[in-house]
Design an enzyme around this catalytic site. Structure first.
Site, PDB file in Angstrom:
ATOM      1  CD  GLU A   1      -3.059  -0.801   0.130  1.00 61.78           C
ATOM      2  OE1 GLU A   1      -3.319   0.386  -0.167  1.00 61.78           O
ATOM      3  OE2 GLU A   1      -3.594  -1.775  -0.429  1.00 61.78           O
TER       4      GLU A   1
ATOM      5  CB  SER B   1     -52.883 -22.587  29.861  1.00 60.31           C
ATOM      6  OG  SER B   1     -54.242 -22.588  29.475  1.00 60.31           O
TER       7      SER B   1
END
Length: 771
Positions: free
Chosen positions: A180, A456
């Site tokens: 780079e 329930s």
């Protein structure tokens, strides 16, 4: 007559003034950029999201960890198979009965754990021996690396794992610069030669087509600028790069670049920096990456999406091999090493962590931490959060939910969603949290947000309140008959059963096992709504509880996590243990900040809790969850189905051995779906439980409780030889005392509390037999 001046004087004067004005503008603009750079660079480069980790697997003698389970954990942690075990992060399999590991050096809340080599032996129950291979005394306990499951990042979505320059492998640094920015150590922030080459290419094209950016310029672009390819942005980039190098040395700039560079995306989470990229793509620390793995990451700097190793493997491999070639040109590899590295596969994890895998648990962790920490601390201070999450349980819970929802979709029940919570019965530690098919879908975490009537699921609280009163036993007769209750406003509430039929007199345990509404309402009204509310609060329900008769059938609205807390108390034998998802919080420097230890209090007597456990066992063996009857008896599985009006919500909450799980299924728009708890939620619960690796927990009879044989349907006293007879627990001095012959047991009525006529008959029968 006016004096005359040479024409050239005026031109040069204007040019001079224009130059001075332009220079002044540049200076002012540079000063503005300089102020922006200093303030934002200092604040941005060390702003770190909190890192959230799963629980570390603990290895010790008698730990119920199998050879295969440990192998999966090692692979998850990025350990590599190796014959010599020279470096940490390696293991050697020696057959199904033995495994050697070079454990990495780690730091935990209770101190550091050095790197060491160990050997483990296994038998059917788990680990049966643990030895040190370095001549040191055998350790009593070893922890493996906990998996990084995510981060609590801010609105920008950026995530990173900070690495110091001294921790970065030299091949990465040298290779990055070779690829780079070869002149990084010499240029002042811009590389004039590279700029000139790029400028010529851009002029020919009439637009920006080529970079020429140094690492410093790339860092400036990542930190301060957008991605527009314009001459104005390139000018800003170059000027800011010069200013950045003026203020900071090369070491600070390079270290910041290594932590800032963008290397991928995981849903809404941006992968920044080589430290996090190493963990994300390879599942191991940056220092353990091999040369070809480092080259892949360096190659991805040019375009993480374009060179994604799973989506574009051929393109990624070509780029990696190109980078390896540049390594060789720079003298970092010889020809043989180059060929060997290029021959290696990409080596990334086959199943990169999906964005939705841990979304719900991260939401739960964030909610919990916000009680103790400001929001900005969670996104900027680099806190390390160690949770109770078990990655294997999380995977099994998510796969079980998706698998069963897909099965329902094939049966015409498309568009359903669900939620699953798994917790430890004894400690309340949360092992798995799944907020839907994909936790990231729409951002809805149903574990926290799906507040629905529980149907329930409330009934065990009603029955526990009755058992706590001392008036009722498991075979006390209840009336499953029509009931009418006046409610405020003058209307009358007439609840019925799901089947539309009533069943007359039945024993208490059967009313719960079969989830009969009318019998439950009769019982709840007899016990009293205030007592039921008190019981719910003792079980850990903190939501507002409506004190209305419909509470007895589940008008109460809770989220899956709140239901889990309620049932954790039931599973824990009446001990309320707050659910825990966090164990420890540690600062970025390793300093322990906060612990979340185990705590508990009594919510119900051990005797009543055990009686209720026996009734919930019958739900699984012969009741509405009888599809679970084939689970191993040693698990002592118990639980309850839940269904709401118009079949809008399907619930199942239950526990088996050391695992508790709660499942909700429904639609996000709350439309009816046509499924009850037993057909919608229970199959998911069973799928999850059968894959979790449940371990038995012996449940011993509490003091003052004994077992008696009763008929499994009527609850009348029976002998063990009678068909359908079952054992149920009773407090001392209660329940049927003496069994009748099987035929008489089926024929004769009996009061559940042992009324004197039955006792007299039993005494007569024993006397007639000469006992």
């Amino acid at each position: 007559m006016s004096p005359s001046f040479p024409r050239s004087f005026g031109i040069w004067s204007w040019l001079t003034w224009a130059a001075l004005l332009a220079l002044s503008a540049v200076v002012v603009y540079a000063a503005y950029l300089d102020q922006q750079i200093v303030s934002r660079f200092e604040s941005r480069r060390w702003s770190l999201p909190a890192q959230v980790y799963a629980r570390p697997m603990e290895l010790g003698v008698a730990e119920p960890v199998s050879y295969k389970r440990l192998l999966r954990e090692l692979e998850r942690a990025g350990y590599r198979a190796s014959e010599n075990l020279r470096s940490p992060g390696t293991y050697r399999s020696e057959g199904a009965g033995s495994l050697s590991i070079h454990v990495r050096a780690l730091s935990f809340w209770d101190g550091p754990q050095p790197a060491q080599r160990i050997r483990l032996g296994f038998d059917a129950s788990g680990i049966n021996h643990l030895d040190a291979l370095d001549g040191a005394p055998a350790p009593s306990l070893i922890r493996l690396d906990p998996e990084l499951i995510g981060s609590l990042y801010g609105t920008d979505g950026e995530d990173r794992v900070l690495v110091r320059l001294a921790e970065v492998p030299e091949p990465l640094l040298l290779g990055l610069l070779a690829v780079e920015d070869r002149h990084f150590s010499r240029h002042p922030g811009i590389d004039p030669g590279a700029v000139l080459r790029a400028a010529l290419a851009n002029l020919r094209a009439g637009r920006i087509v080529q970079g020429g950016s140094t690492l410093t310029q790339q860092l400036v672009k990542n930190l301060f600028l957008d991605s527009d390819r314009t001459f104005r942005r390139k000018f800003d980039e170059a000027l800011m790069a010069l200013l950045l190098e003026w203020h900071y040395d090369k070491t600070a700039i390079l270290e910041t670049y290594l932590n800032e560079v963008y290397l991928g995306q995981q849903g809404g989470r941006a992968i920044h920096g080589f430290g996090l990229a190493s963990a994300y793509y390879f599942g191991k620390p940056l220092g353990e990456l091999e040369i070809q793995e480092l080259a892949l990451l360096v190659g991805m700097v040019k375009g993480p999406t374009h060179y994604h190793p799973l989506r574009q493997p051929e393109r990624a491999r070509a780029r990696r091999d190109t980078v390896l070639g540049l390594y060789a040109q720079a003298g970092l590899l010889d020809e043989a090493a180059l060929r060997a590295a290029q021959a290696q596969p990409l080596g990334v994890r086959a199943n990169l962590q999906r964005s939705g895998d841990y979304g719900a648990v991260l939401g739960l962790v964030r909610n919990h931490l916000l009680r103790d920490y400001p929001a900005e601390d969670l996104t900027a201070e680099g806190l390390r959060i160690y949770t109770t999450l078990d990655p294997e349980a999380q995977t099994q819970a998510r796969q079980g939910l998706v698998r069963q929802l897909d099965r329902l979709a094939q049966r015409g029940k498309a568009g359903l969603q669900g939620a699953v919570v798994v917790a430890d019965v004894l400690t309340g530690e949360i092992h798995a949290v799944v907020g839907g098919r994909d936790d990231a879908s729409g951002g809805l975490n149903r574990v926290l947000a799906a507040r629905r009537p529980i149907g329930s699921l409330v009934k065990p609280a009603v029955y526990l309140a009755a058992l706590e009163s001392g008036t009722y036993t498991l075979v006390s007769p209840l009336l499953d008959e029509p009931v009418a209750v006046k409610v405020p406003g003058g209307s009358v509430w007439r609840p019925g059963n799901a089947s539309g039929r009533f069943h007359g007199e039945e024993p208490l345990f059967q009313a719960l096992a079969q989830s009969h509404n009318a019998a439950t309402v009769h019982l709840g009204l007899a016990v009293g709504l205030p007592q039921v509310v008190k019981t719910l609060k003792a079980l850990g329900v903190e939501a507002d509880i409506p004190v209305v008769p419909a509470l007895l059938l589940g008008v109460l609205e809770l989220t899956p996590i709140e239901v889990t807390q309620m049932y954790q108390t039931l599973a824990g034998g009446g001990l309320y243990t707050p659910l825990r998802v966090i164990r420890e919080v540690i600062s970025t420097s390793g300093t322990p900040l906060r612990r979340y230890p185990l705590s508990m209090r009594s919510a119900a007597s051990p005797q009543s809790a055990y009686l209720l456990h026996a009734a919930l066992r019958q739900v699984m063996l012969q009741g509405t969850a009888r599809a679970a009857a084939d689970l191993p008896a040693a698990w002592e599985a118990a639980g309850k189905t839940g269904t709401t009006d118009d079949l809008r919500d399907a619930w199942f909450a239950g526990y088996a051995g050391d695992q508790l799980a709660v499942v909700w299924v429904g639609r996000d728009d709350n439309a009816p779906m046509g499924l009850a708890g037993g057909s919608g939620a229970l199959p998911i619960w069973l799928d999850v439980m059968r894959t979790l690796g449940v371990h038995d927990i012996p449940r011993t009879l509490p003091d003052g409780v004994g077992l008696r044989w009763v008929d499994g349907t009527s609850g009348r006293a029976a002998g063990p030889e009678c068909p359908g007879a079952i054992q149920l627990p009773f407090r001392e001095g209660s329940g049927p005392m003496d069994p009748l012959p099987c035929a008489l047991s089926d024929a004769l009525p009996e009061d559940a509390n042992g009324p004197s006529p039955v006792q007299q008959f039993q005494q007569w029968w024993r006397g007639w037999l000469g006992e």
